[in-house]
Design an enzyme around this catalytic site. Sequence first.
Site, PDB file in Angstrom:
ATOM      1  N   ASN A  54      29.643  46.591  48.383  1.00  0.00           N
ATOM      2  CA  ASN A  54      30.271  46.725  47.064  1.00  0.00           C
ATOM      3  C   ASN A  54      29.351  46.254  45.938  1.00  0.00           C
ATOM      4  O   ASN A  54      29.785  46.122  44.799  1.00  0.00           O
ATOM      5  CB  ASN A  54      31.565  45.914  47.009  1.00  0.00           C
ATOM      6  CG  ASN A  54      32.594  46.411  48.002  1.00  0.00           C
ATOM      7  OD1 ASN A  54      32.733  47.605  48.215  1.00  0.00           O
ATOM      8  ND2 ASN A  54      33.318  45.491  48.620  1.00  0.00           N
ATOM      9  N   HIS A 139      45.506  46.390  46.622  1.00  0.00           N
ATOM     10  CA  HIS A 139      44.806  45.496  47.529  1.00  0.00           C
ATOM     11  C   HIS A 139      45.751  44.449  48.127  1.00  0.00           C
ATOM     12  O   HIS A 139      46.753  44.076  47.521  1.00  0.00           O
ATOM     13  CB  HIS A 139      43.666  44.793  46.774  1.00  0.00           C
ATOM     14  CG  HIS A 139      42.698  44.083  47.648  1.00  0.00           C
ATOM     15  ND1 HIS A 139      42.849  42.762  47.994  1.00  0.00           N
ATOM     16  CD2 HIS A 139      41.572  44.507  48.268  1.00  0.00           C
ATOM     17  CE1 HIS A 139      41.847  42.401  48.777  1.00  0.00           C
ATOM     18  NE2 HIS A 139      41.057  43.440  48.960  1.00  0.00           N
ATOM     19  N   GLU A 182      45.456  49.329  40.521  1.00  0.00           N
ATOM     20  CA  GLU A 182      44.021  49.056  40.500  1.00  0.00           C
ATOM     21  C   GLU A 182      43.330  50.097  39.644  1.00  0.00           C
ATOM     22  O   GLU A 182      43.775  51.253  39.572  1.00  0.00           O
ATOM     23  CB  GLU A 182      43.438  49.113  41.916  1.00  0.00           C
ATOM     24  CG  GLU A 182      43.997  48.075  42.865  1.00  0.00           C
ATOM     25  CD  GLU A 182      43.323  48.111  44.231  1.00  0.00           C
ATOM     26  OE1 GLU A 182      42.165  48.571  44.318  1.00  0.00           O
ATOM     27  OE2 GLU A 182      43.947  47.679  45.208  1.00  0.00           O
ATOM     28  N   SER A 186      40.025  50.522  46.318  1.00  0.00           N
ATOM     29  CA  SER A 186      38.908  50.035  47.121  1.00  0.00           C
ATOM     30  C   SER A 186      38.593  50.888  48.333  1.00  0.00           C
ATOM     31  O   SER A 186      37.458  50.897  48.796  1.00  0.00           O
ATOM     32  CB  SER A 186      39.181  48.592  47.572  1.00  0.00           C
ATOM     33  OG  SER A 186      40.379  48.510  48.328  1.00  0.00           O
ATOM     34  N   ASP A 211      44.096  45.509  38.349  1.00  0.00           N
ATOM     35  CA  ASP A 211      43.057  44.885  39.164  1.00  0.00           C
ATOM     36  C   ASP A 211      41.782  45.707  38.978  1.00  0.00           C
ATOM     37  O   ASP A 211      41.697  46.849  39.430  1.00  0.00           O
ATOM     38  CB  ASP A 211      43.499  44.878  40.631  1.00  0.00           C
ATOM     39  CG  ASP A 211      42.470  44.245  41.561  1.00  0.00           C
ATOM     40  OD1 ASP A 211      41.308  44.091  41.150  1.00  0.00           O
ATOM     41  OD2 ASP A 211      42.829  43.930  42.709  1.00  0.00           O
ATOM     42  N   HIS A 214      36.865  46.660  41.462  1.00  0.00           N
ATOM     43  CA  HIS A 214      35.829  47.621  41.840  1.00  0.00           C
ATOM     44  C   HIS A 214      35.287  48.436  40.672  1.00  0.00           C
ATOM     45  O   HIS A 214      34.261  49.095  40.829  1.00  0.00           O
ATOM     46  CB  HIS A 214      36.364  48.572  42.918  1.00  0.00           C
ATOM     47  CG  HIS A 214      36.465  47.954  44.269  1.00  0.00           C
ATOM     48  ND1 HIS A 214      35.483  48.059  45.224  1.00  0.00           N
ATOM     49  CD2 HIS A 214      37.430  47.190  44.824  1.00  0.00           C
ATOM     50  CE1 HIS A 214      35.840  47.408  46.309  1.00  0.00           C
ATOM     51  NE2 HIS A 214      37.024  46.863  46.094  1.00  0.00           N
ATOM     52  N   LYS A 245      31.525  42.165  43.352  1.00  0.00           N
ATOM     53  CA  LYS A 245      31.136  43.571  43.407  1.00  0.00           C
ATOM     54  C   LYS A 245      29.973  43.811  42.438  1.00  0.00           C
ATOM     55  O   LYS A 245      28.852  43.462  42.736  1.00  0.00           O
ATOM     56  CB  LYS A 245      32.326  44.476  43.079  1.00  0.00           C
ATOM     57  CG  LYS A 245      33.217  44.801  44.273  1.00  0.00           C
ATOM     58  CD  LYS A 245      34.040  43.662  44.772  1.00  0.00           C
ATOM     59  CE  LYS A 245      35.012  44.056  45.856  1.00  0.00           C
ATOM     60  NZ  LYS A 245      35.773  42.915  46.379  1.00  0.00           N
TER      61      LYS A 245
END
Length: 399
Positions: A54, A139, A182, A186, A211, A214, A245
Site C-alpha cells: 500500500n 474496513h 471509504e 481497500s 475513511d 487508501h 499507505k
Amino acid sequence: MSAVTDPFSKCRLPDEIEALIAPGVYPFYVPVEERPGGGEAVVGGRRVLMAGSNDYLALSGDPRLKEAGVRALRLLGAGNSGSRALNGTLALHQRLEAELAAFLDHEAAMVVSTGYQANLALSALFGPRDLLLADRDIHASLIDAARLGLAPLRRFRHNDLEQLERLLEEADPAAGVLVLTEGMFSVGGDLCDLPGIAKLAERHGARVVLDSAHDLGLLGPGGRGAAEHFGLQPAVDVQTLTFSKCFGTLGGAVAGPGHVIGYLRHSARAALFSASLPPACTASALAALDVVRTEPERRQAVLASAERLRSGLAALGFAIPPGGTPTVSLRVGDAMTCCRFWSGLLEEGVLANAMLPPGVPEGRALIRLSVTAAHTGAQVDRILDAVSTVATRLAVPAT
C-alpha cells in the site's frame, strides 16, 4: 459435576487454513528480508516484485522520510512512554495536527498511533440515540468501531444508493444519523459514490464519515483524496486517515470540526488509553505530507502504472471494475485455488496478496495486486506476464 472447559480449547487453526500449510501454499506472514527499493523486496533470499504493498507513493524508503525519522529519534528518543492526554504529547504531534487540518480544510485533527486506532476512536461518537448506516464493504476497523459504540448499525449493499436512501427514509426522525464509507475501498480499489451519498445526507440531515486510508495522498489535484477528487471536501463531516499507505510510515488521524475533535480528545478510549505516536513516525509523516503537497508527479506516476496494470488485466480477459486506482483484485475461486495462484505468482517472482474468507465471501477468494510510484512500465508488464502464466497453468478462467 460437569467437566471443566479449557478456555484455550478453541485455539486451533481453522481447517481451511490447516489445508493450506501442508501443500506449501500458505500465503500469510511471509517474511520480507530486505526492501532494496525500486518496487522490489527480498523474500526467501531472492528479489521479487512487490505487488501487494500500500506504499502507493513509494515513500517508505524515501531518504527525506528516513532522515526526518532519524533526527527525531536522536532528539526525542524511541518512544514517548505515555498517552497523549498525560505526558505523551509532542510539539511534533501538534504541528502535524495543524498541518493536516489545514491541508484537508478541517478545523482540527487528532493524531493517533495507527489508522485502525483512528477508526476505533470514532466509537465515542456513536451514541444510543444515533444510527449508523454503513457500506457493506467498509474496513474491519470501522465495523469494530461500530461494535464498540452504542448506536445500532445497518449496512447497505456496496455503493447501493437506492438501499441507502430507503434506510435513511426508514430512520427515526429523532435519531442522529451517520453514514460510514471509504473514499477508496481497500480490496477492490473502487471509489465510493460520494456525490450520491452527499446529496442523500444533505437531504436527510445525516453526517458523512469518510475513511480516507487508501486515497489520501493519491487522489485529487492536490492529493487530498477522494473528497477532493469529487470536489466535495465540504460535504465530509469527519475524515479518518492513516500514515501507513501514501505517507510511508505508521500512525493515523481523525479530522473534522473543532468541537468534535475536542470531544474525541477527552472521550475516545482508543486514543486516551494508548501510548502516543513515536517521534520518528511523527516526523516522517510530516516529511511525507510535504512531499504530497509539493510532488504531484508521484501521483501521476502511480496512476499511470495503475492504468497500465488495469488495461493489461482487462486484455487478459479479467473483469476489471472502473476506478483507475492502483489496487485491483482478481476473482480466482475457492481458497485453495487462490492460494495456489498466489504461490504460482511468487514462483514467477511476484509477491501479491491472497484475500480469503471471512475477509471476502465464500467461494470468492481474490488475488489483490497493487502498484506504486516506484514500479516501471517494464515491471508492470512482468506482473501481467506472471498473472497470465499462472492463470494458464492453473486453468483459472479470467473473470
